[in-house]
Design a protein around this motif. Sequence first.
Motif, PDB file in Angstrom:
ATOM      1  N   ALA A 273       0.854  -1.255  -0.124  1.00 38.07           N
ATOM      2  CA  ALA A 273       0.095  -0.028  -0.087  1.00 38.07           C
ATOM      3  C   ALA A 273       0.948   1.204   0.130  1.00 38.07           C
ATOM      4  CB  ALA A 273      -0.932  -0.072   1.200  1.00 38.07           C
ATOM      5  N   ALA A 274       0.994   2.118  -1.044  1.00 39.07           N
ATOM      6  CA  ALA A 274       1.582   3.300  -1.075  1.00 39.07           C
ATOM      7  C   ALA A 274       0.878   4.383  -0.217  1.00 39.07           C
ATOM      8  CB  ALA A 274       1.757   3.765  -2.575  1.00 39.07           C
ATOM      9  N   LEU A 275       1.483   4.564   0.688  1.00 33.40           N
ATOM     10  CA  LEU A 275       0.904   5.766   1.561  1.00 33.40           C
ATOM     11  C   LEU A 275       1.577   7.067   1.433  1.00 33.40           C
ATOM     12  CD1 LEU A 275       0.570   4.095   5.012  1.00 33.40           C
ATOM     13  CD2 LEU A 275      -0.934   4.002   3.035  1.00 33.40           C
ATOM     14  N   SER A 276       0.973   8.261   1.680  1.00 35.69           N
ATOM     15  CA  SER A 276       1.701   9.390   2.010  1.00 35.69           C
ATOM     16  C   SER A 276       1.162   9.916   3.343  1.00 35.69           C
ATOM     17  CB  SER A 276       1.272  10.438   0.784  1.00 35.69           C
ATOM     18  OG  SER A 276       0.008  10.772   0.676  1.00 35.69           O
ATOM     19  N   TYR A 277       1.906  10.225   4.042  1.00 34.64           N
ATOM     20  CA  TYR A 277       1.661  10.834   5.305  1.00 34.64           C
ATOM     21  C   TYR A 277       2.327  11.913   5.867  1.00 34.64           C
ATOM     22  CZ  TYR A 277       6.022   8.933   6.999  1.00 34.64           C
ATOM     23  OH  TYR A 277       7.080   8.791   7.155  1.00 34.64           O
ATOM     24  N   GLN A 278       1.779  12.421   6.945  1.00 36.42           N
ATOM     25  CA  GLN A 278       2.370  13.756   7.484  1.00 36.42           C
ATOM     26  C   GLN A 278       2.350  13.634   8.934  1.00 36.42           C
ATOM     27  OE1 GLN A 278      -0.039  17.231   6.232  1.00 36.42           O
ATOM     28  NE2 GLN A 278       1.784  18.688   6.545  1.00 36.42           N
ATOM     29  N   GLN A 279       3.074  14.052   9.773  1.00 40.25           N
ATOM     30  CA  GLN A 279       3.198  14.062  11.028  1.00 40.25           C
ATOM     31  C   GLN A 279       3.015  15.540  11.462  1.00 40.25           C
ATOM     32  OE1 GLN A 279       6.382  12.127  12.945  1.00 40.25           O
ATOM     33  NE2 GLN A 279       5.564  12.610  15.035  1.00 40.25           N
ATOM     34  N   GLY A 280       1.994  15.787  12.134  1.00 39.74           N
ATOM     35  CA  GLY A 280       1.897  17.120  12.757  1.00 39.74           C
ATOM     36  C   GLY A 280       1.771  18.196  11.683  1.00 39.74           C
ATOM     37  N   ASP A 281       2.596  19.199  11.603  1.00 38.13           N
ATOM     38  CA  ASP A 281       2.599  20.004  10.569  1.00 38.13           C
ATOM     39  C   ASP A 281       4.078  19.870   9.520  1.00 38.13           C
ATOM     40  OD1 ASP A 281       0.690  21.391  11.865  1.00 38.13           O
ATOM     41  OD2 ASP A 281       2.111  22.698  13.241  1.00 38.13           O
ATOM     42  N   GLY A 282       4.349  18.484   9.972  1.00 32.95           N
ATOM     43  CA  GLY A 282       5.919  18.340   9.259  1.00 32.95           C
ATOM     44  C   GLY A 282       5.313  18.189   7.737  1.00 32.95           C
ATOM     45  N   PRO A 283       6.785  17.823   6.929  1.00 32.37           N
ATOM     46  CA  PRO A 283       6.466  17.541   5.559  1.00 32.37           C
ATOM     47  C   PRO A 283       5.862  16.215   5.307  1.00 32.37           C
ATOM     48  CG  PRO A 283       8.706  17.238   6.187  1.00 32.37           C
ATOM     49  CD  PRO A 283       8.052  17.385   7.527  1.00 32.37           C
ATOM     50  N   ARG A 284       5.108  16.287   4.124  1.00 30.18           N
ATOM     51  CA  ARG A 284       4.596  14.973   3.769  1.00 30.18           C
ATOM     52  C   ARG A 284       5.538  14.149   3.066  1.00 30.18           C
ATOM     53  NH1 ARG A 284      -0.452  14.770   4.078  1.00 30.18           N
ATOM     54  NH2 ARG A 284      -1.352  12.838   3.413  1.00 30.18           N
ATOM     55  N   ASP A 285       5.461  12.865   3.585  1.00 29.15           N
ATOM     56  CA  ASP A 285       6.292  11.720   3.347  1.00 29.15           C
ATOM     57  C   ASP A 285       5.740  10.574   2.537  1.00 29.15           C
ATOM     58  OD1 ASP A 285       8.969  12.510   4.056  1.00 29.15           O
ATOM     59  OD2 ASP A 285       8.513  12.322   6.420  1.00 29.15           O
ATOM     60  N   GLU A 286       6.451   9.653   1.918  1.00 28.87           N
ATOM     61  CA  GLU A 286       5.867   8.450   1.127  1.00 28.87           C
ATOM     62  C   GLU A 286       6.370   7.366   2.029  1.00 28.87           C
ATOM     63  OE1 GLU A 286       5.200   9.199  -2.899  1.00 28.87           O
ATOM     64  OE2 GLU A 286       4.317  10.633  -1.612  1.00 28.87           O
ATOM     65  N   TYR A 287       5.378   6.339   2.077  1.00 30.74           N
ATOM     66  CA  TYR A 287       5.883   4.944   2.607  1.00 30.74           C
ATOM     67  C   TYR A 287       4.981   4.013   1.846  1.00 30.74           C
ATOM     68  CZ  TYR A 287       7.436   1.405   6.200  1.00 30.74           C
ATOM     69  OH  TYR A 287       7.923   0.463   6.492  1.00 30.74           O
ATOM     70  N   ASP A 288       6.058   2.783   1.821  1.00 30.82           N
ATOM     71  CA  ASP A 288       5.319   1.528   0.922  1.00 30.82           C
ATOM     72  C   ASP A 288       4.940   0.799   2.240  1.00 30.82           C
ATOM     73  OD1 ASP A 288       5.120   2.521  -1.529  1.00 30.82           O
ATOM     74  OD2 ASP A 288       7.041   1.684  -1.948  1.00 30.82           O
ATOM     75  N   LEU A 289       3.607   0.859   2.664  1.00 27.17           N
ATOM     76  CA  LEU A 289       3.298  -0.208   3.376  1.00 27.17           C
ATOM     77  C   LEU A 289       3.218  -1.679   3.145  1.00 27.17           C
ATOM     78  CD1 LEU A 289       2.273   0.242   6.797  1.00 27.17           C
ATOM     79  CD2 LEU A 289       0.169   0.269   5.849  1.00 27.17           C
ATOM     80  N   ARG A 290       4.029  -2.471   4.041  1.00 31.60           N
ATOM     81  CA  ARG A 290       3.992  -3.915   3.488  1.00 31.60           C
ATOM     82  C   ARG A 290       3.742  -4.685   5.012  1.00 31.60           C
ATOM     83  NH1 ARG A 290       9.002  -5.361   1.074  1.00 31.60           N
ATOM     84  NH2 ARG A 290       9.904  -3.387   1.914  1.00 31.60           N
ATOM     85  N   VAL A 291       3.550  -6.165   4.432  1.00 33.56           N
ATOM     86  CA  VAL A 291       3.301  -6.929   5.608  1.00 33.56           C
ATOM     87  C   VAL A 291       4.843  -6.998   6.129  1.00 33.56           C
ATOM     88  CG1 VAL A 291       2.984  -9.384   6.319  1.00 33.56           C
ATOM     89  CG2 VAL A 291       1.246  -8.310   4.734  1.00 33.56           C
ATOM     90  N   ASN A 292       5.125  -6.970   7.616  1.00 37.66           N
ATOM     91  CA  ASN A 292       6.261  -7.161   8.229  1.00 37.66           C
ATOM     92  C   ASN A 292       6.922  -5.729   8.249  1.00 37.66           C
ATOM     93  OD1 ASN A 292       6.173  -9.621   9.317  1.00 37.66           O
ATOM     94  ND2 ASN A 292       7.244 -10.714   7.245  1.00 37.66           N
ATOM     95  N   HIS A 293       6.283  -4.956   7.569  1.00 38.42           N
ATOM     96  CA  HIS A 293       7.055  -3.654   7.539  1.00 38.42           C
ATOM     97  C   HIS A 293       6.135  -2.542   7.744  1.00 38.42           C
ATOM     98  CE1 HIS A 293      10.664  -5.326   5.445  1.00 38.42           C
ATOM     99  NE2 HIS A 293       9.848  -6.123   4.789  1.00 38.42           N
ATOM    100  N   PRO A 294       5.898  -2.353   8.924  1.00 42.56           N
ATOM    101  CA  PRO A 294       4.963  -1.398   9.595  1.00 42.56           C
ATOM    102  C   PRO A 294       5.693  -0.159   9.518  1.00 42.56           C
ATOM    103  CG  PRO A 294       5.976  -2.361  11.613  1.00 42.56           C
ATOM    104  CD  PRO A 294       6.225  -3.376  10.441  1.00 42.56           C
ATOM    105  N   LEU A 295       4.718   1.107   9.440  1.00 40.18           N
ATOM    106  CA  LEU A 295       5.129   2.406   9.420  1.00 40.18           C
ATOM    107  C   LEU A 295       4.890   3.017  10.997  1.00 40.18           C
ATOM    108  CD1 LEU A 295       5.446   5.271   8.128  1.00 40.18           C
ATOM    109  CD2 LEU A 295       2.847   5.344   7.807  1.00 40.18           C
TER     110      LEU A 295
END
Lengths: 536, 350
Positions: A273-295
């Motif tokens: 699952a290709a995610l884009s995420y943002q923590q608080g007011d931080g920059p937007r990041d990308e993450y490939d969410l996979r089994v065994n690889h939590p974000l």
Amino acid sequence: MTTPGERPVGRGELTARELLRWTWRQVTSMRTALVLLLLIALAAIPGSVVPQTGVDALAVTRWKDEHPKLTPIYEKLDLFSVYDSIWFSAIYLLLVLSLVGCIVPRLFVYARASRAQPPPAPRNLSRLPDHTSYETTLTPDEVLARAREVLGKRYRLRPLVVEEAEQQPSRDPGDAVSAERGYLREAGNLLFHLSVLVVLAGFGIGGLYGYQGGVILVQGSTFGNNLTQYDDFDPGGLFTPQQLDEFDFTVEDFDVEWLTSGAGAGTARGFEAALSYQQGDGPRDEYDLRVNHPLSIGDTDVFLIGHGYAPIITIRDGEGEVAWTGPTVFLPQDQSFVSFGVVKAPTAKPEQIGLEGLFYPTFELYDGDPVSVFPDALKPLVSMLVYTGDLGLDSGESQSVYVLDKSKATQLTDDDGKPVRLDLSVGETIDLPDGLGSVTLERVDPWIRVQISQTPGKEVALLGVILALIGLCASLFIRPRRVWVRARTVAADDGGDTMATTVVEVAGLDRSGNGDLAEVLTDLVAVLKNEKESHP
Amino acid sequence: MTDAAWETLSNQAVAVAGLVYFGALLVHLVEWASLRQPAKQEAGLVTVAAQPPRPADEAGGGAAKVSERRTPAERIAFLARLGFLLTCIAAAAHLVGLVGRGMAAEPNRVPWGNMYEFTISGTFVVTVMYLGLYRRLKLGWMAPLVVAFVLTTLMVAVIWLHEPVQPLREALNSYWLVIHVISAVIATGAFTLGGIASIMYLVKMRAGDEATGWLGRVPGLDALDKLAYRVHAFAFPVWTFAVLITGPIWAHEAWSRYWNWDPKEVWAFITWVVYAGYLHARATAGWKGRNAAILALVGLATLWFNFIGVNYFSSTSQHAYASMEAPTRLVSTGADSASYDCTDAPTRRC
Ligand code: HEM
């Protein structure tokens, strides 16, 4: 407070105190620890036989339906949540108590013993179970000096001065070397038992302050981390909503890699699952969410744990208005990913419309029955039955989005009285009879299910087990032992010449009770003798 | 080589291993059987040889008698060596079987995707540990027991558990899992060896320490107890590492919870606690020896039950690699939401 002498100590009080002390000794005895260990092993068994609410709530419900007679009894005994039950907690609290009571005094004993010197040689070394002796022409002093040198490398030695200071008239002065090693075994054992407490603490923190939540997200949707967005949420007893990390993420894309051939055909190999995420007011990041690889975002972990299909269905009512459109999460029924779902259009005019039916990812007719031959959405089709009338949504009672209340609704039938079934491929529209409207399958999007959790204390627990393992190895593999070497001159009175020879006695005690002391002594003797040969 | 060729090679290698183990077992059984005769012969000979004080030193007729007497002993030693050699050969074939299994998968992987593979890995470890410790711990007496155990388990694996090679499910595709399973398999092999020593402790205890025949070759009670302890003391930390460190780390990555009281976890915990009890028992007066040995066997029973029993009797285990067919569970959660799992694990809620 009673202090002796203030008033006569009553008999009863004495025995009460004695009883207390006796109880304490029992609780902290090795035998009690052993029995409690076996007891907790036994107590853990029911939880592996009876379904547990914490593991599989659905299985519990099913079990309860099948065993209506046993259920109340089991519920009284907490058998559906064994590991939170009073009786299980009682055993492990007793075990913890026993552990603390056992460890604390031993810590003090060890603190004293670790600085202590090896005890002086027993008077009669040959009484020890492991002993040996030989004769040599070297003087006792030479032998003992050599023994100090050899043993000093790996043993703690009793200092000479002390030995002389303690000498008794009956003994030859300084005639023996006393050595001891393996002090770390007890340290390891204590470390191990203390670490068990650390692990329990870490485990407890996680249970009290952590939480687990789950949510289903259709591709393209965004999750903002606050309580209202969760489908289910299971906090620990001391959890506060302020703990929630501030972040959001969007499911940009979801891909499954299906195996199309070989023995594993029809099973999935990769999920991404290709995610884009943002923590608080931080920059937007990308993450490939996979089994065994939590974000990991802040203290929160996001796990990919499930997926399925969400057909986008549009219902137009009799007046041509769009009464409902959007992705509807269908729940997979089995490995073939044939999924069940419900669509409700309560605002449709003239009558409310409800659809209920199945989604087939790769539809095929097999002997006239609809089946799905592959779990990937290669040839998707939804097959729905239609209900009209009162869908029970107006009563204000909350209703599951996965269930259609058919109690007051009527099923649409055709002229022959057979139920109307809508079989829709992507892009297809079917008109409902009686001018009720139409239903369109626009497209099919995937959805994913993510688990979002905080597990505070997991580092504590991990550190605890690692320390426990280190302590355990020290405790199991370090062999504490004491070795004594005594050298004495004996007058060889045979032959008339008063030739003096030296008798060397070597003895040892293995305190772990499982070493090969005899070999150690043989080696030691060989080394001691060796020296004799190299200094003719 | 193609994947199919590797798979065939693996199957054949396992079959060869089985045959050679069988040969080794036969040889060891013959060895055991002949152990009984010399004991009788010797008893007879002692009475005959009672008049000449030292028959071995005599020439002529005495020498004939001596050679007659030494032949069975030599034969036994030869049989022991032959059995050992056969076991080595079988182990080599066994290894080929394992490697072939891993190579047959696409992509190549560790050979423990299902119970068949786990079983052939586990039995391989038992053999290797036995062979490795043969000299150091003088395990000759254990030979028929170990070989019989390995052979039986291997046969069970081939007949009932065999499955074609499949790719690893994604949840199992983690290096933590590799470490986890390697250590679990090693610990299982070691506990099994230790358990054999404990069984023999109990058998020998009933038979008496001065039993003759093959029991006479089994070390004394003290030595057995020490041997069992040493093997268990090795296995216990490895098991701790497997089920309390790498297991939870993997579970945390795959399922979001490092410990969830899933039946597999429960039984791993039970096994751990029972063996902790064993170690305590050896230090507790009144529990030494016999009771400790019984505890060790209880531990072994829980260990093997966890491996075999839980997979068959429990429907709630998430440890999908053990299940015979892919799980087809629909999972529901509090919000009535449900999902088919990427991890083959039900979503959990409390
Ligand atoms: C959570 C409960 C406990 C666990 C899991 C546990 C586990 C263990 C293990 C695995 C060992 C073997 C390692 C070694 O020899 O050092 C051991 C040894 C030992 N335990 Fe515990 N233990 C527990 C509670 C206790 C309690 C309550 C006591 C005190 C009564 C105790 C006293 C000892 C002692 C004295 C040894 C050393 C035995 C020896 O000298 O061989 N343990 N424990």
